[in-house]
Structure formats: C-alpha cells, structure tokens
Design an enzyme around this catalytic site. Structure first.
Site, PDB file in Angstrom:
ATOM      1  N   HIS A 159      36.285  13.457 -41.845  1.00 28.23           N
ATOM      2  CA  HIS A 159      36.944  14.294 -40.834  1.00 28.23           C
ATOM      3  C   HIS A 159      37.076  13.547 -39.508  1.00 28.23           C
ATOM      4  O   HIS A 159      38.156  13.505 -38.908  1.00 28.23           O
ATOM      5  CB  HIS A 159      36.127  15.569 -40.656  1.00 28.23           C
ATOM      6  CG  HIS A 159      36.755  16.578 -39.749  1.00 28.23           C
ATOM      7  ND1 HIS A 159      37.267  17.768 -40.199  1.00 28.23           N
ATOM      8  CD2 HIS A 159      36.947  16.585 -38.404  1.00 28.23           C
ATOM      9  CE1 HIS A 159      37.745  18.458 -39.177  1.00 28.23           C
ATOM     10  NE2 HIS A 159      37.557  17.766 -38.073  1.00 28.23           N
ATOM     11  N   GLU A 160      35.977  12.952 -39.059  1.00 24.07           N
ATOM     12  CA  GLU A 160      36.015  12.259 -37.773  1.00 24.07           C
ATOM     13  C   GLU A 160      36.865  10.988 -37.849  1.00 24.07           C
ATOM     14  O   GLU A 160      37.573  10.638 -36.900  1.00 24.07           O
ATOM     15  CB  GLU A 160      34.593  11.932 -37.315  1.00 24.07           C
ATOM     16  CG  GLU A 160      33.679  13.137 -37.162  1.00 24.07           C
ATOM     17  CD  GLU A 160      34.186  14.164 -36.156  1.00 24.07           C
ATOM     18  OE1 GLU A 160      35.148  13.866 -35.412  1.00 24.07           O
ATOM     19  OE2 GLU A 160      33.633  15.267 -36.114  1.00 24.07           O
TER      20      GLU A 160
ATOM     21  N   HIS B  41      40.469  11.815 -37.430  1.00 23.86           N
ATOM     22  CA  HIS B  41      40.866  11.982 -36.029  1.00 23.86           C
ATOM     23  C   HIS B  41      41.219  10.630 -35.405  1.00 23.86           C
ATOM     24  O   HIS B  41      42.206  10.502 -34.671  1.00 23.86           O
ATOM     25  CB  HIS B  41      39.728  12.626 -35.237  1.00 23.86           C
ATOM     26  CG  HIS B  41      39.624  14.106 -35.408  1.00 23.86           C
ATOM     27  ND1 HIS B  41      40.689  14.964 -35.211  1.00 23.86           N
ATOM     28  CD2 HIS B  41      38.565  14.895 -35.750  1.00 23.86           C
ATOM     29  CE1 HIS B  41      40.303  16.213 -35.425  1.00 23.86           C
ATOM     30  NE2 HIS B  41      39.022  16.200 -35.757  1.00 23.86           N
TER      31      HIS B  41
END
Length: 210
Positions: free
Chosen positions: A104-105, A108
């Site tokens: 997820h990170e 980003h």
C-alpha cells in the site's frame, strides 16, 4: 517546502486477495509465522511489487524502514523523500498485515513518481493494488487504543518569593497578585503530576517554604 506525507492514521488494508488467480505470491519470501523481515526481506517484497508494476528499479528509488515511534499510525509514505515507514509495534501484533501494508505504501510512492500530486487513493493507486491482487481499501478495525499516548495532567504550585504564600492551579498563572506583597513579586512555580503522590510532593514543598 514541507514534505508530502500519506498517513495510515486510522486506516488499514485488507490482506485478502481480490482475485486469487491474479494475486502475486510473497510466501517464498516471507510468511507471518516468521519474525518480521529485516531490510533485505523488505526490499525483496518491494522488488516483487516493483516487477509487477513494471518498475524493476523500485528498490533503488525508495527507502524502507521500521519506525518504533509510530503508535496508531500503521504506516506512512514520505513522498518527496521516497521513504516508507512501518509501525513496528502493530506489525509485531499483526504480522499477517505486513505485505499489504508495505504494498500500500509503496503504491503511494509509485503513483507520486509517475503522476505527481494526485488523489492518494485514486484510479492509479487502485490499479497498482489490483495488479498485486490486493484490495485498495483504506479502512481497518485493528485495536490501537492501547498504543495511544496518554496525556499527563499536572498541578502547578505558585509560591510568592517574598512571603511564601502558595497558590495551587492546573496551569501556570501569569496574572497572580500576592495578597500581602502586591502584584510585582516574583513567583516560584513547581510542577507535579495531578495524582495523590504529586499532591503530597507539592504539599511538602509548600510546608518546607513556610
């Protein structure tokens, strides 16, 4: 210029695959029954994510580290610094969420590299997560109350520098006037926790000054 940060303060990422057939497997790199991976293990997971996203050089463009100071923030991506930080405490309690969190990170960061400043969980982000077979959702229900920093409350004993008159307050008072000595006297201020022990400490200090 302040750094752009994507936080996961009260959000989490479902580790369940959206499509088992298209899911990228990480089981040969690390499994939740093992200790949390070190730097090499994290980079291995990141490399596999990067290959799935067509960005084989991802591990050379991003730094990944555990941050033991994070409490209820599960993870964060410092976009301008291209750095991902993971919550050590929560991952020790819920290691099964590590891969989803890291992906997820990283997503980003990749979105920021390719598209600049766009909606954090917009279409480019969702496409990257789906390519791994992971949910792009950003909600969670992990318990974090036990990790929240408790706010300590204090009492402040104000003592007149001339006659030792004392006054107790829950904050520092700058507008005090001594009844006997007038408004221009200097005050000694002593702080102690707002507890039985703290009150006893302040009482002893006040008696010692009288």
């Amino acid at each position: 210029r302040p750094r752009r940060v994507e936080r996961s303060q009260s959000s989490w990422y479902s580790g369940a695959s959206m499509d088992a057939k298209s899911a990228v497997s990480f089981d040969d790199l690390w499994t939740p029954d093992q200790p949390l991976p070190g730097r090499a293990g994290l980079l291995g997971i990141a490399e596999r994510c990067g290959r799935a996203w067509g960005l084989a050089e991802l591990t050379g463009q991003v730094r990944i580290a555990y941050n033991p100071r994070l409490r209820t923030t599960l993870g964060r991506a410092l976009l301008d610094a291209r750095r991902v930080e993971l919550n050590t405490r929560l991952l020790r309690e819920h290691p099964e969420e590590l891969v989803s969190l890291l992906a997820h990170e990283l997503a980003h960061v990749v979105v920021h590299i390719r598209h600049g400043r766009v909606s954090p969980h917009g279409a480019p982000f969702r496409a990257l997560m789906r390519r791994l077979g992971l949910s792009p959702r950003a909600t969670h229900s992990l318990p974090t109350r036990h990790l929240r920093r408790r706010r300590r409350r204090y009492l402040y004993l104000h003592r007149c520098g001339n006659c030792s008159y004392t006054f107790l307050a829950r904050r520092v008072r700058r507008d005090l006037h001594c009844r006997a000595c007038g408004p221009d006297m200097a005050w000694t201020i002593v702080r102690a926790p707002n507890s039985l022990r703290g009150r006893k400490m302040l009482a002893a200090f006040g008696k010692g000054a009288s």
